[in-house]
Design a protein around this motif. Structure first.
Motif, short mmCIF file in Angstrom:
data_model
loop_
_atom_site.label_atom_id
_atom_site.label_comp_id
_atom_site.label_asym_id
_atom_site.label_seq_id
_atom_site.Cartn_x
_atom_site.Cartn_y
_atom_site.Cartn_z
N HIS A 199 0.79 -1.22 0.00
CA HIS A 199 0.00 0.00 0.00
C HIS A 199 0.83 1.29 0.00
N ILE A 200 2.16 1.15 0.04
CA ILE A 200 3.00 2.34 -0.05
C ILE A 200 4.14 2.07 -1.02
N LEU A 201 4.73 3.14 -1.52
CA LEU A 201 5.92 3.00 -2.33
C LEU A 201 7.10 2.65 -1.43
N HIS A 202 7.90 1.70 -1.86
CA HIS A 202 9.08 1.31 -1.08
C HIS A 202 10.20 2.29 -1.44
N GLY A 203 10.16 3.44 -0.77
CA GLY A 203 11.04 4.55 -1.12
C GLY A 203 12.52 4.25 -0.94
N ILE A 204 13.31 4.71 -1.88
CA ILE A 204 14.76 4.54 -1.79
C ILE A 204 15.32 5.38 -0.65
N THR A 205 14.85 6.62 -0.53
CA THR A 205 15.29 7.49 0.56
C THR A 205 14.76 6.96 1.89
N ARG A 206 13.57 6.41 1.89
CA ARG A 206 13.01 5.79 3.10
C ARG A 206 13.97 4.75 3.65
N LYS A 207 14.43 3.86 2.78
CA LYS A 207 15.35 2.80 3.22
C LYS A 207 16.67 3.39 3.71
N ALA A 208 17.16 4.41 3.00
CA ALA A 208 18.43 5.03 3.41
C ALA A 208 18.31 5.66 4.79
N VAL A 209 17.17 6.29 5.08
CA VAL A 209 16.96 6.89 6.40
C VAL A 209 16.90 5.81 7.48
N LEU A 210 16.24 4.71 7.20
CA LEU A 210 16.20 3.61 8.16
C LEU A 210 17.60 3.06 8.41
N ASP A 211 18.40 2.96 7.36
CA ASP A 211 19.79 2.50 7.51
C ASP A 211 20.60 3.47 8.37
N CYS A 212 20.41 4.77 8.12
CA CYS A 212 21.11 5.79 8.92
C CYS A 212 20.70 5.70 10.38
N ALA A 213 19.40 5.52 10.63
CA ALA A 213 18.91 5.44 12.01
C ALA A 213 19.55 4.26 12.74
N ARG A 214 19.60 3.13 12.09
CA ARG A 214 20.18 1.94 12.73
C ARG A 214 21.68 2.12 12.96
N GLU A 215 22.34 2.76 12.00
CA GLU A 215 23.78 3.00 12.15
C GLU A 215 24.06 3.91 13.33
N TYR A 216 23.16 4.87 13.59
CA TYR A 216 23.35 5.82 14.68
C TYR A 216 22.62 5.38 15.96
N ASN A 217 22.22 4.13 15.98
CA ASN A 217 21.60 3.53 17.18
C ASN A 217 20.31 4.24 17.59
N ILE A 218 19.57 4.73 16.62
CA ILE A 218 18.25 5.29 16.88
C ILE A 218 17.24 4.14 16.76
N PRO A 219 16.48 3.86 17.81
CA PRO A 219 15.50 2.76 17.74
C PRO A 219 14.51 2.98 16.59
N VAL A 220 14.19 1.91 15.88
CA VAL A 220 13.30 1.97 14.72
C VAL A 220 12.16 0.99 14.88
N ARG A 221 10.96 1.45 14.53
CA ARG A 221 9.81 0.56 14.52
C ARG A 221 9.00 0.79 13.25
N GLU A 222 8.90 -0.24 12.43
CA GLU A 222 8.05 -0.21 11.25
C GLU A 222 6.73 -0.89 11.62
N GLN A 223 5.69 -0.09 11.76
CA GLN A 223 4.41 -0.63 12.23
C GLN A 223 3.26 0.25 11.77
N ALA A 224 2.07 -0.30 11.87
CA ALA A 224 0.87 0.48 11.57
C ALA A 224 0.76 1.63 12.58
N ILE A 225 0.43 2.83 12.08
CA ILE A 225 0.39 4.03 12.91
C ILE A 225 -0.94 4.74 12.69
N ASN A 226 -1.69 4.95 13.75
CA ASN A 226 -2.97 5.63 13.58
C ASN A 226 -2.79 7.15 13.62
N THR A 227 -3.83 7.85 13.25
CA THR A 227 -3.73 9.31 13.12
C THR A 227 -3.56 10.00 14.47
#
Length: 278
Positions: A199-227
Motif C-alpha cells: 500500500h506504499i511506495l518502497h522509497g529509496i530514501t526511506r530505506k536510506a533513512v532507516l539504515d542511517c537510524a540503525r547505524e546511529y543507534n536510533i531505535p526503529v519501529r516499522e508498524q501500523a500508525i494511527n492518526t
C-alpha cells in the motif's frame, strides 16, 4: 543544459516527441523512476534500477534495454547536460500502438529527461511543511511506481487549495504515505514509519533513512500508525528522492514541537551518507 532522450536518441528537452497513440499518454501504461544526481553522480542508481525492474515485472512489461544500456544512457545524459546537481526522470511505457486495452505486440518505449535539481534552502528546511490527512482512494498496488498518479495529483492539489503543503494518505485511520513521499514520526526518541507493504511506495530514501537510524543507534519501529499517534508525535518528517528529509511542523490544526533533535541528526547522517557515496 537540460536534455531529453526519446526513441533511441538525445533531443532538446522542449522538442515535441510524443505520438498520439502512445500507451503512456493514453493509459498511463508504464512505470518510472526519479534519480537525484549529486556532483555529477546518480545516487542509489542500482536501487532505483532494481525497483524499476520490479515495477516492470509486476505489470508484465518487458524493458526495451538491458540494465547496462539504461545505465549508459543515464550517464551519457548527465554528461551531455553538464549539470552537477541534477534530477533524472525516466519512464518506460508499453509502446506505440492503436488504442486498445489489451497488450499490443510492440516494443516498450524508454524516455528520459535530465534537468536542474530543486535545491531547498536551509530556511525552508528549518520551517518545514504543513500537511493534511486525506482518505486513500488509490489502487491496491502502490508499491509499483506506476505512471497512474491521478489520485496523488488531485490530493496534492486539494492540499494546496486548503493552504497545506502536502497530503498524507490515510486508510481506516492508519497513516500510509504522502502524495509523493514516505512519512516518519518520532516519539520518545524512537523512529516510527508505516511498514513497506503493497500500500506504499518502497522509497529509496526511506530505506536510506532507516539504515542511517540503525547505524546511529536510533531505535526503529516499522508498524501500523494511527492518526492519533501521528498528531501527537514529538517530531515528524517526510522523505523522497527530491526532497530528501523535510520536517513537518503541523498536521492539520496540530502544531508539532519546534525542537527536532532526531530529524536533524538523521538529516545530517543522510548528507554524510550521500557525500561518501558520490
Amino acid at each position: 543544459m537540460e536534455i531529453a532522450y526519446y526513441q533511441n536518441k538525445f533531443i532538446d528537452v522542449d522538442s515535441p516527441a510524443l505520438p498520439i497513440d502512445e500507451r503512456g499518454h493514453q493509459f498511463g501504461d508504464g512505470v518510472y523512476e526519479y534519480i537525484r544526481v549529486y556532483d555529477g553522480t546518480p545516487l542509489f542508481l542500482d536501487e532505483h534500477l532494481d525497483r524499476l525492474e520490479k515495477s516492470a515485472a509486476e505489470i508484465k512489461l518487458t524493458l526495451p534495454y538491458r540494465r547496462d544500456e539504461i545505465t549508459g544512457i543515464i550517464y551519457e545524459g548527465i554528461k551531455r547536460s553538464s549539470l552537477k546537481e541534477a534530477a533524472v526522470y525516466f519512464q518506460i511505457t508499453r509502446g506505440i500502438a492503436p488504442r486498445n486495452h489489451s497488450f499490443p505486440n510492440v516494443k516498450a518505449v524508454f524516455s528520459m529527461t535530465v534537468k536542474k535539481a530543486t535545491i531547498f534552502t536551509d530556511e525552508a528546511r528549518t520551517k518545514g511543511i504543513s500537511v493534511m490527512l486525506r482518505q486513500d482512494e488509490r489502487w491496491a498496488n502502490c508499491f509499483i511506481k506506476s505512471l497512474n498518479l491521478l489520485p496523488n495529483v488531485l490530493s496534492k492539489q486539494e492540499a494546496i487549495e486548503k493552504g497545506y503543503d502536502e497530503a498524507i494518505f490515510v486508510h481506516e485511520d492508519f497513516v500510509r504515505e504522502g502524495t509523493s513521499c514516505n512519512v516518519f514520526m518520532v516519539k520518545d526518541g524512537t523512529l516510527y514509519t508505516p511498514p513497506a507493504t503493497r500500500h506504499i511506495l518502497h522509497g529509496i530514501t526511506r530505506k536510506a533513512v532507516l539504515d542511517c537510524a540503525r547505524e546511529y543507534n536510533i531505535p526503529v519501529r516499522e508498524q501500523a500508525i494511527n492518526t492519533t499517534f501521528f498528531k501527537n508525535c514529538d517530531e515528524a518528517f517526510i522523505t523522497s528522492t527530491s526532497i530528501e528529509i523535510m520536517p513537518i511542523y503541523s498536521i492539520e490544526d496540530q502544531i508539532l514541537p519546534k525542537e527536532r533533535p532526531v530529524t536533524e541528526r538523521l538529516y545530517s547522517a543522510y548528507q554524510n551518507f550521500y557525500k561518501q557515496e558520490v
